[in-house]
Design an enzyme around this catalytic site. Sequence first.
Site, mmCIF file in Angstrom:
data_model
loop_
_atom_site.group_PDB
_atom_site.id
_atom_site.type_symbol
_atom_site.label_atom_id
_atom_site.label_comp_id
_atom_site.label_asym_id
_atom_site.label_seq_id
_atom_site.Cartn_x
_atom_site.Cartn_y
_atom_site.Cartn_z
ATOM 1 N N LYS A 1 0.807 -1.226 0.000
ATOM 2 C CA LYS A 1 0.000 0.000 0.000
ATOM 3 C C LYS A 1 0.842 1.278 0.000
ATOM 4 C CE LYS A 1 -3.743 -2.283 2.547
ATOM 5 N NZ LYS A 1 -4.440 -2.373 3.836
ATOM 6 N N VAL A 2 1.939 1.269 0.762
ATOM 7 C CA VAL A 2 2.786 2.470 0.862
ATOM 8 C C VAL A 2 4.208 2.104 0.468
ATOM 9 C CG1 VAL A 2 3.739 4.200 2.453
ATOM 10 C CG2 VAL A 2 1.356 3.485 2.702
#
Length: 342
Positions: free
Chosen positions: A296-297
């Site tokens: 996600k990041v």
Amino acid sequence: MKYNKKELLKTKIEHIDIKKFNAIPLIDSFDRMAFQSRNLARSCKIYEKMLNDKDCVIILCLAGSLVSAGLKKIIIELIKNNMIDVIVSTGAIVVDQDFFEGLGFNHYKGFVSADDNQLRELMIDRIYDTFIDEKDLRVCDMTTKKIADSMKPGAYSSREFINKMGEYLEKNGKAESFVHEAYIKDIPIFCPAFSDSSAGFGLVFHQSEKRDKSIAIDSVKDFRELTEIKVNSKDTGLLMIGGGVPKNFVQDTVVAADILGVDAPMHKYAIQLTVADERDGALSGSTLKEANSWGKVDSGLEQMVYGEATVIFPLLASYAYHKKSWKNRKEKRFNKIFKEQS
Ligand SMILES: NC(=O)c1ccc[n+]([C@@H]2O[C@H](COP(=O)([O-])OP(=O)(O)OC[C@H]3O[C@@H](n4cnc5c(N)ncnc54)[C@H](O)[C@@H]3O)[C@@H](O)[C@H]2O)c1
């Protein structure tokens, strides 16, 4: 000690103005120190990078009780100066706190040692050392009902409904509000758990009364619209104040894009200011480094800062405001890409 209502609701919370002080020298000193001061300095530099990156869409996430605590003006400045492009927030901040103040109501300086039974008798609600007149909150609940009553029956994203709240303030507003400012700048505001707020009471009333002629908030539509923004952005950066639902909702857009068959990059930049740590395995304190394992990041330009937002958010925002990198940013006006239903 017994107080009357007037004595308890005497001193208004005032919103801090980041234009009035320049945090650059302090943050530069923090950069030469250790622990959270250096983490905060690094987060300021990452935010600077986001602001200087022409391809980066900046998403502000809000949780906790930030507006009632005096941080409203910061969010307004970030909107006015193109320092953020999208907001994902809890309903409490958007409705109970910001829209509430836009209607002309206030939060008041209170105290933690207050007699809560007495507050109940006086219809005063308490958030730590802050007091609120519940009679005013009831007006806020009913105003959301009035807005819902005025809309064509159907399912709306929270973004569409909040845009209507901004429109309402355009005509009827009595004080500064970030919901109103976002309406003016076509900045989308998403509330993934919209009914868990003052709006919930108004909407329950609206649906009970209007039945099959009522509106509904479609949280899937919210997720789809936010994912659409992610898919249409080359890169994204997250500025998260607190944790909660907004933190996960915005991170999950990368996965949603993948499910749709779009190869969207992970969020390139991410900052989180929080008091939660990672030991309990819960979301609010899960590190941004950990979010990398979920795809996600991105790693490298992420920073957790452990501290209370009323102290550290003004410093970060003042640093970025006075650095002036925002002057080269163009407004995105994402609300324009969505066709309004009514
Ligand atoms: N906060 C309220 O007063 C209030 C009132 C009515 C409804 N609600 C609803 O409750 C739900 C949960 O709210 P929430 O997500 O804000 O929960 P929350 O207040 O528990 O905040 C989530 C996390 O963010 C971090 N955080 C919060 N305030 C912070 C601060 N000042 N500084 C640093 N970190 C901070 C903490 O880690 C916290 O665990 C939402 O749907 C909201 O609309 C909240």
